[in-house]
Design a protein around this motif. Structure first.
Motif, mmCIF file in Angstrom:
data_model
loop_
_atom_site.group_PDB
_atom_site.id
_atom_site.type_symbol
_atom_site.label_atom_id
_atom_site.label_comp_id
_atom_site.label_asym_id
_atom_site.label_seq_id
_atom_site.Cartn_x
_atom_site.Cartn_y
_atom_site.Cartn_z
ATOM 1 N N LYS A 33 12.455 -82.751 145.269
ATOM 2 C CA LYS A 33 13.466 -81.927 144.603
ATOM 3 C C LYS A 33 14.820 -82.632 144.586
ATOM 4 C CE LYS A 33 15.599 -77.380 144.749
ATOM 5 N NZ LYS A 33 15.704 -76.108 145.452
ATOM 6 N N VAL A 34 15.196 -83.245 145.686
ATOM 7 C CA VAL A 34 16.472 -83.954 145.768
ATOM 8 C C VAL A 34 16.452 -85.164 144.837
ATOM 9 C CG1 VAL A 34 18.028 -85.223 147.293
ATOM 10 C CG2 VAL A 34 16.941 -83.132 148.093
ATOM 11 N N TRP A 35 15.324 -85.898 144.774
ATOM 12 C CA TRP A 35 15.227 -87.034 143.858
ATOM 13 C C TRP A 35 15.353 -86.588 142.407
ATOM 14 C CZ3 TRP A 35 16.615 -91.448 145.289
ATOM 15 C CH2 TRP A 35 16.213 -92.042 146.467
ATOM 16 N N GLU A 36 14.772 -85.449 142.054
ATOM 17 C CA GLU A 36 14.888 -84.933 140.683
ATOM 18 C C GLU A 36 16.344 -84.628 140.341
ATOM 19 O OE1 GLU A 36 12.264 -81.594 140.510
ATOM 20 O OE2 GLU A 36 10.469 -82.854 140.498
ATOM 21 N N GLU A 37 17.071 -84.009 141.256
ATOM 22 C CA GLU A 37 18.489 -83.718 141.039
ATOM 23 C C GLU A 37 19.297 -85.011 140.925
ATOM 24 O OE1 GLU A 37 19.827 -81.107 144.136
ATOM 25 O OE2 GLU A 37 18.330 -79.587 143.632
ATOM 26 N N PHE A 38 18.967 -86.001 141.755
ATOM 27 C CA PHE A 38 19.639 -87.301 141.712
ATOM 28 C C PHE A 38 19.415 -87.969 140.357
ATOM 29 C CE2 PHE A 38 19.444 -91.915 142.393
ATOM 30 C CZ PHE A 38 20.704 -92.145 142.917
ATOM 31 N N ASP A 39 18.168 -87.943 139.865
ATOM 32 C CA ASP A 39 17.849 -88.545 138.564
ATOM 33 C C ASP A 39 18.604 -87.855 137.426
ATOM 34 O OD1 ASP A 39 16.165 -90.374 139.770
ATOM 35 O OD2 ASP A 39 14.354 -89.174 139.414
ATOM 36 N N LYS A 40 18.705 -86.526 137.483
ATOM 37 C CA LYS A 40 19.451 -85.792 136.456
ATOM 38 C C LYS A 40 20.928 -86.174 136.478
ATOM 39 C CE LYS A 40 16.517 -81.702 136.303
ATOM 40 N NZ LYS A 40 16.439 -80.267 136.612
ATOM 41 N N LEU A 41 21.490 -86.283 137.669
ATOM 42 C CA LEU A 41 22.890 -86.665 137.812
ATOM 43 C C LEU A 41 23.133 -88.063 137.260
ATOM 44 C CD1 LEU A 41 25.723 -86.036 138.999
ATOM 45 C CD2 LEU A 41 24.923 -87.143 141.091
ATOM 46 N N MET A 42 22.265 -89.013 137.600
ATOM 47 C CA MET A 42 22.421 -90.390 137.121
ATOM 48 C C MET A 42 22.260 -90.470 135.606
ATOM 49 S SD MET A 42 23.238 -92.385 139.568
ATOM 50 C CE MET A 42 24.164 -91.126 140.385
ATOM 51 N N ALA A 43 21.321 -89.719 135.048
ATOM 52 C CA ALA A 43 21.125 -89.707 133.593
ATOM 53 C C ALA A 43 22.351 -89.118 132.901
ATOM 54 C CB ALA A 43 19.869 -88.918 133.231
ATOM 55 N N GLY A 44 22.910 -88.063 133.472
ATOM 56 C CA GLY A 44 24.112 -87.446 132.908
ATOM 57 C C GLY A 44 25.296 -88.394 132.948
ATOM 58 N N ASN A 45 25.448 -89.117 134.055
ATOM 59 C CA ASN A 45 26.541 -90.083 134.174
ATOM 60 C C ASN A 45 26.373 -91.219 133.167
ATOM 61 O OD1 ASN A 45 27.737 -88.658 136.228
ATOM 62 N ND2 ASN A 45 26.909 -89.950 137.862
ATOM 63 N N ALA A 46 25.155 -91.702 132.991
ATOM 64 C CA ALA A 46 24.901 -92.786 132.039
ATOM 65 C C ALA A 46 25.198 -92.321 130.619
ATOM 66 C CB ALA A 46 23.454 -93.253 132.155
ATOM 67 N N ARG A 47 24.778 -91.100 130.295
ATOM 68 C CA ARG A 47 25.022 -90.545 128.961
ATOM 69 C C ARG A 47 26.523 -90.395 128.718
ATOM 70 N NH1 ARG A 47 22.824 -85.881 129.684
ATOM 71 N NH2 ARG A 47 20.737 -86.762 129.737
ATOM 72 N N GLU A 48 27.236 -89.921 129.725
ATOM 73 C CA GLU A 48 28.683 -89.723 129.608
ATOM 74 C C GLU A 48 29.397 -91.063 129.396
ATOM 75 O OE1 GLU A 48 32.212 -88.418 132.635
ATOM 76 O OE2 GLU A 48 30.377 -87.212 132.660
ATOM 77 N N GLN A 49 29.016 -92.089 130.138
ATOM 78 C CA GLN A 49 29.633 -93.405 129.983
ATOM 79 C C GLN A 49 29.334 -94.006 128.613
ATOM 80 O OE1 GLN A 49 31.865 -94.888 131.953
ATOM 81 N NE2 GLN A 49 31.795 -93.012 133.156
ATOM 82 N N THR A 50 28.113 -93.831 128.114
ATOM 83 C CA THR A 50 27.748 -94.333 126.788
ATOM 84 C C THR A 50 28.576 -93.644 125.717
ATOM 85 O OG1 THR A 50 25.500 -94.774 127.539
ATOM 86 C CG2 THR A 50 25.849 -94.645 125.165
ATOM 87 N N ASP A 51 28.712 -92.330 125.801
ATOM 88 C CA ASP A 51 29.517 -91.578 124.845
ATOM 89 C C ASP A 51 30.979 -92.015 124.880
ATOM 90 O OD1 ASP A 51 27.296 -90.180 124.082
ATOM 91 O OD2 ASP A 51 27.788 -88.371 125.236
ATOM 92 N N LYS A 52 31.479 -92.257 126.089
ATOM 93 C CA LYS A 52 32.874 -92.667 126.264
ATOM 94 C C LYS A 52 33.114 -94.024 125.573
ATOM 95 C CE LYS A 52 36.158 -93.259 130.064
ATOM 96 N NZ LYS A 52 36.264 -93.258 131.533
ATOM 97 N N ILE A 53 32.195 -94.955 125.725
ATOM 98 C CA ILE A 53 32.330 -96.280 125.102
ATOM 99 C C ILE A 53 32.217 -96.173 123.583
ATOM 100 C CG2 ILE A 53 31.194 -98.524 124.844
ATOM 101 C CD1 ILE A 53 30.555 -98.338 127.863
ATOM 102 N N GLN A 54 31.303 -95.347 123.103
ATOM 103 C CA GLN A 54 31.094 -95.219 121.667
ATOM 104 C C GLN A 54 32.275 -94.559 120.972
ATOM 105 O OE1 GLN A 54 27.324 -93.217 121.353
ATOM 106 N NE2 GLN A 54 26.186 -95.130 121.516
#
Length: 56
Positions: A33-54
């Motif tokens: 469960k903790v790994w799933e939450e960690f993966d969601k957080l990392m995916a959200g951060n990656a998406r946010e950084q990509t949007d910021k650059i674009q």
């Protein structure tokens, strides 16, 4: 901690995590469960950084 089970009986998976400043990965063991939450957080951060650059 690898090979052990959580109080609810589920196995505790471990992952090798890269650490800045060393060549060796550190092993972290957490519940599924903790790994799933960690993966969601990392995916959200990656998406946010990509949007910021674009937007720039």
């Amino acid at each position: 901690m690898e090979g052990q089970a959580a109080p609810d009986g589920t196995p505790i998976p471990c992952r090798a995590m890269d650490t800045i400043g060393t060549r060796f990965a550190q092993k972290e063991c957490k519940s599924t469960k903790v790994w799933e939450e960690f993966d969601k957080l990392m995916a959200g951060n990656a998406r946010e950084q990509t949007d910021k650059i674009q937007r720039v």
